[in-house]
Design a protein around this motif. Structure first.
Motif, PDB file in Angstrom:
ATOM      1  N   GLN A  32       0.803  -1.217   0.000  1.00  0.00           N
ATOM      2  CA  GLN A  32       0.000   0.000   0.000  1.00  0.00           C
ATOM      3  C   GLN A  32       0.842   1.277   0.000  1.00  0.00           C
ATOM      4  N   TRP A  33       2.171   1.154   0.246  1.00  0.00           N
ATOM      5  CA  TRP A  33       2.942   2.385   0.389  1.00  0.00           C
ATOM      6  C   TRP A  33       4.386   2.305  -0.112  1.00  0.00           C
ATOM      7  N   TRP A  34       4.911   1.150  -0.361  1.00  0.00           N
ATOM      8  CA  TRP A  34       6.324   1.021  -0.710  1.00  0.00           C
ATOM      9  C   TRP A  34       6.613   1.590  -2.100  1.00  0.00           C
ATOM     10  N   GLY A  35       7.640   2.416  -2.188  1.00  0.00           N
ATOM     11  CA  GLY A  35       8.074   2.955  -3.472  1.00  0.00           C
ATOM     12  C   GLY A  35       7.604   4.371  -3.712  1.00  0.00           C
ATOM     13  N   PRO A  36       8.145   5.014  -4.757  1.00  0.00           N
ATOM     14  CA  PRO A  36       7.726   6.385  -5.099  1.00  0.00           C
ATOM     15  C   PRO A  36       6.248   6.443  -5.467  1.00  0.00           C
ATOM     16  N   ARG A  37       5.710   7.643  -5.481  1.00  0.00           N
ATOM     17  CA  ARG A  37       4.299   7.818  -5.866  1.00  0.00           C
ATOM     18  C   ARG A  37       4.101   7.318  -7.300  1.00  0.00           C
ATOM     19  N   GLY A  38       2.987   6.616  -7.472  1.00  0.00           N
ATOM     20  CA  GLY A  38       2.681   6.083  -8.798  1.00  0.00           C
ATOM     21  C   GLY A  38       3.158   4.663  -9.006  1.00  0.00           C
ATOM     22  N   PHE A  39       4.029   4.153  -8.115  1.00  0.00           N
ATOM     23  CA  PHE A  39       4.518   2.788  -8.228  1.00  0.00           C
ATOM     24  C   PHE A  39       3.578   1.826  -7.502  1.00  0.00           C
ATOM     25  N   THR A  40       3.542   0.588  -7.984  1.00  0.00           N
ATOM     26  CA  THR A  40       2.836  -0.479  -7.299  1.00  0.00           C
ATOM     27  C   THR A  40       3.834  -1.614  -7.040  1.00  0.00           C
ATOM     28  N   VAL A 129      17.802   8.679  -6.012  1.00  0.00           N
ATOM     29  CA  VAL A 129      16.590   8.566  -5.197  1.00  0.00           C
ATOM     30  C   VAL A 129      15.744   9.834  -5.316  1.00  0.00           C
ATOM     31  N   ARG A 130      16.420  10.992  -5.264  1.00  0.00           N
ATOM     32  CA  ARG A 130      15.686  12.252  -5.355  1.00  0.00           C
ATOM     33  C   ARG A 130      15.012  12.406  -6.713  1.00  0.00           C
ATOM     34  N   LYS A 131      15.736  12.083  -7.790  1.00  0.00           N
ATOM     35  CA  LYS A 131      15.159  12.209  -9.134  1.00  0.00           C
ATOM     36  C   LYS A 131      13.987  11.258  -9.332  1.00  0.00           C
ATOM     37  N   ALA A 132      14.096  10.047  -8.757  1.00  0.00           N
ATOM     38  CA  ALA A 132      13.035   9.050  -8.905  1.00  0.00           C
ATOM     39  C   ALA A 132      11.869   9.271  -7.950  1.00  0.00           C
ATOM     40  N   GLY A 133      12.005  10.243  -7.037  1.00  0.00           N
ATOM     41  CA  GLY A 133      10.945  10.481  -6.059  1.00  0.00           C
ATOM     42  C   GLY A 133      10.900   9.451  -4.959  1.00  0.00           C
ATOM     43  N   GLY A 134      12.038   8.756  -4.744  1.00  0.00           N
ATOM     44  CA  GLY A 134      12.048   7.671  -3.769  1.00  0.00           C
ATOM     45  C   GLY A 134      11.834   8.118  -2.338  1.00  0.00           C
ATOM     46  N   ASN A 135      12.185   9.371  -2.024  1.00  0.00           N
ATOM     47  CA  ASN A 135      11.970   9.841  -0.651  1.00  0.00           C
ATOM     48  C   ASN A 135      10.494   9.886  -0.285  1.00  0.00           C
ATOM     49  N   ALA A 136       9.623   9.933  -1.296  1.00  0.00           N
ATOM     50  CA  ALA A 136       8.181   9.945  -1.029  1.00  0.00           C
ATOM     51  C   ALA A 136       7.702   8.634  -0.425  1.00  0.00           C
ATOM     52  N   THR A 137       8.521   7.572  -0.518  1.00  0.00           N
ATOM     53  CA  THR A 137       8.150   6.295   0.090  1.00  0.00           C
ATOM     54  C   THR A 137       7.794   6.472   1.564  1.00  0.00           C
ATOM     55  N   TRP A 138       8.628   7.220   2.289  1.00  0.00           N
ATOM     56  CA  TRP A 138       8.435   7.362   3.743  1.00  0.00           C
ATOM     57  C   TRP A 138       7.303   8.323   4.048  1.00  0.00           C
ATOM     58  N   ASP A 151      -8.476   6.653   9.810  1.00  0.00           N
ATOM     59  CA  ASP A 151      -9.369   6.893   8.677  1.00  0.00           C
ATOM     60  C   ASP A 151      -9.291   8.342   8.212  1.00  0.00           C
ATOM     61  N   GLN A 152      -8.067   8.890   8.191  1.00  0.00           N
ATOM     62  CA  GLN A 152      -7.828  10.250   7.725  1.00  0.00           C
ATOM     63  C   GLN A 152      -6.970  10.208   6.470  1.00  0.00           C
ATOM     64  N   GLU A 153      -7.426  10.916   5.439  1.00  0.00           N
ATOM     65  CA  GLU A 153      -6.656  11.022   4.205  1.00  0.00           C
ATOM     66  C   GLU A 153      -5.729  12.237   4.320  1.00  0.00           C
ATOM     67  N   ARG A 154      -4.451  12.023   4.116  1.00  0.00           N
ATOM     68  CA  ARG A 154      -3.479  13.094   4.272  1.00  0.00           C
ATOM     69  C   ARG A 154      -2.490  13.099   3.112  1.00  0.00           C
ATOM     70  N   PHE A 155      -1.841  14.224   2.962  1.00  0.00           N
ATOM     71  CA  PHE A 155      -0.668  14.338   2.105  1.00  0.00           C
ATOM     72  C   PHE A 155       0.504  14.700   3.003  1.00  0.00           C
ATOM     73  N   VAL A 156       1.630  14.017   2.839  1.00  0.00           N
ATOM     74  CA  VAL A 156       2.811  14.268   3.670  1.00  0.00           C
ATOM     75  C   VAL A 156       4.030  14.411   2.770  1.00  0.00           C
ATOM     76  N   ILE A 157       4.897  15.365   3.103  1.00  0.00           N
ATOM     77  CA  ILE A 157       6.178  15.483   2.416  1.00  0.00           C
ATOM     78  C   ILE A 157       7.215  15.973   3.412  1.00  0.00           C
ATOM     79  N   ASN A 158       8.416  15.423   3.322  1.00  0.00           N
ATOM     80  CA  ASN A 158       9.541  15.801   4.178  1.00  0.00           C
ATOM     81  C   ASN A 158      10.691  16.297   3.315  1.00  0.00           C
TER      82      ASN A 158
END
Length: 314
Positions: A32-40, A129-138, A151-158
């Motif tokens: 449900q969350w591993w990998g950059p955004r858009g990856f499955t 990692v930065r170019k691939a958006g890998g930091n978005a994994t966390w 049950d809260q939908e959020r957007f997070v970025i660090n």
């Protein structure tokens, strides 16, 4: 302090230790969350024990498959994982990962260190990692935990910056600094009114060659030197509530929480969390969820500008 051949990532998750551990180790949850955004993710097998392995494939948004094989060197339940990452049948591991989990006042502290053969390899991996958006994994892990547990939908970025905590707080709360970097790439920001304090409010404009949009904010909490919470709405030039000019189904009111964490005397991690406030239609909520990749891109552009401002001197 990390060695030059190491990449260190530290996060605090608002979730019990077991929930974070399970999210890491249960294949159904990891998917449900591993990998950059858009990856499955597809797990083929997982043997979570010292000497075991995890065989999986990451699927990129363009359809490219990335086979991976992780070999576990140490598994201490609820406490520690050590593994070699990024191997495949025809490729050796890219680096060794050590992840430490601990409970801090009901939350979970995750301290991850990626060790590479050389400082040069670490620098190249950071760029990749930065170019691939890998930091978005966390960030995606934080979003997943919020949805699963509350049950809260959020957007997070660090993002971490080479600046002291006090300087970073000023960059977020002094209009003269804030307006230099926050607007999306291609826009200029101007404060029409600014009273950035707990209970205060502001109104601003963001202009591009094509159009100008207006917004207003109410500050729910401004706590020096580490926290800022505000709600935000689009409006017209007369302060009347309006909708995003390019996204009419964007939710009317959003709440943004900015947490600043010192990672050293001259380094600060910024955590931005956004969520919908009040009643939103199913269409509006879907627009927010679908927009998280775009929000990552937008905040990344703003953070790049903030890096440039800091590099040029405040």
């Amino acid at each position: 302090m990390s060695a030059s051949n190491e990449i260190r990532i530290v996060r605090i998750y608002d979730a019990p230790l077991k929930a974070v551990w399970d999210a890491w180790t249960d294949p159904a949850q990891t998917a449900q969350w591993w990998g950059p955004r858009g990856f499955t993710l597809t797990t083929h097998s997982k043997d979570l024990r010292t000497g075991g392995s995890w065989d999986y494939t990451m699927h990129g948004p363009d359809g490219t498959d990335y086979p991976n094989k992780t070999h576990y060197l140490e598994v201490e339940p609820l406490a520690k994982l050590v593994y070699d990452h990024g191997a495949s049948d025809d490729r050796p591991p890219m680096f060794r990962v050590t992840v430490l989990f601990s409970e801090v006042e009901g939350k979970t502290h995750m301290d991850m260190c990626m060790s590479l053969p050389t400082a040069e390899a670490a620098a190249q991996t950071r760029k990749f990692v930065r170019k691939a958006g890998g930091n978005a994994t966390w960030d995606r892990l934080a979003e997943y935990l919020a949805k699963r547990l509350m049950d809260q939908e959020r957007f997070v970025i660090n993002r971490s910056f080479d600046a002291p905590l006090a300087t970073m707080f000023d960059m977020w709360t002094k209009p003269a600094h804030f307006s230099r970097w926050l607007a999306p790439t291609g826009f200029d920001m101007r404060f029409i009114r600014a009273d950035i304090r707990t209970g205060g409010s502001s109104m601003y404009s963001m202009s591009s060659p094509a159009f100008t949009m207006y917004g207003r904010a109410h500050y729910e909490e401004v706590r020096s030197p580490d926290r800022l919470v505000y709600t935000q709405q689009f409006c017209d030039e007369h302060k009347n509530i309006a909708r995003h000019p390019m996204a009419p189904t964007w939710p009317e009111t959003m709440r943004t929480t900015v947490d600043l964490t010192a990672e050293g005397p001259d380094r600060t991690r910024v955590t931005v969390t956004s969520e919908v406030v009040g009643q939103a239609t199913a269409e509006e909520l879907a627009t927010f969820l679908d927009g998280r990749a775009g929000m990552t891109q937008g905040w990344t552009g703003s953070f790049d500008k903030l890096d440039a401002v800091l590099a040029g001197g405040v």
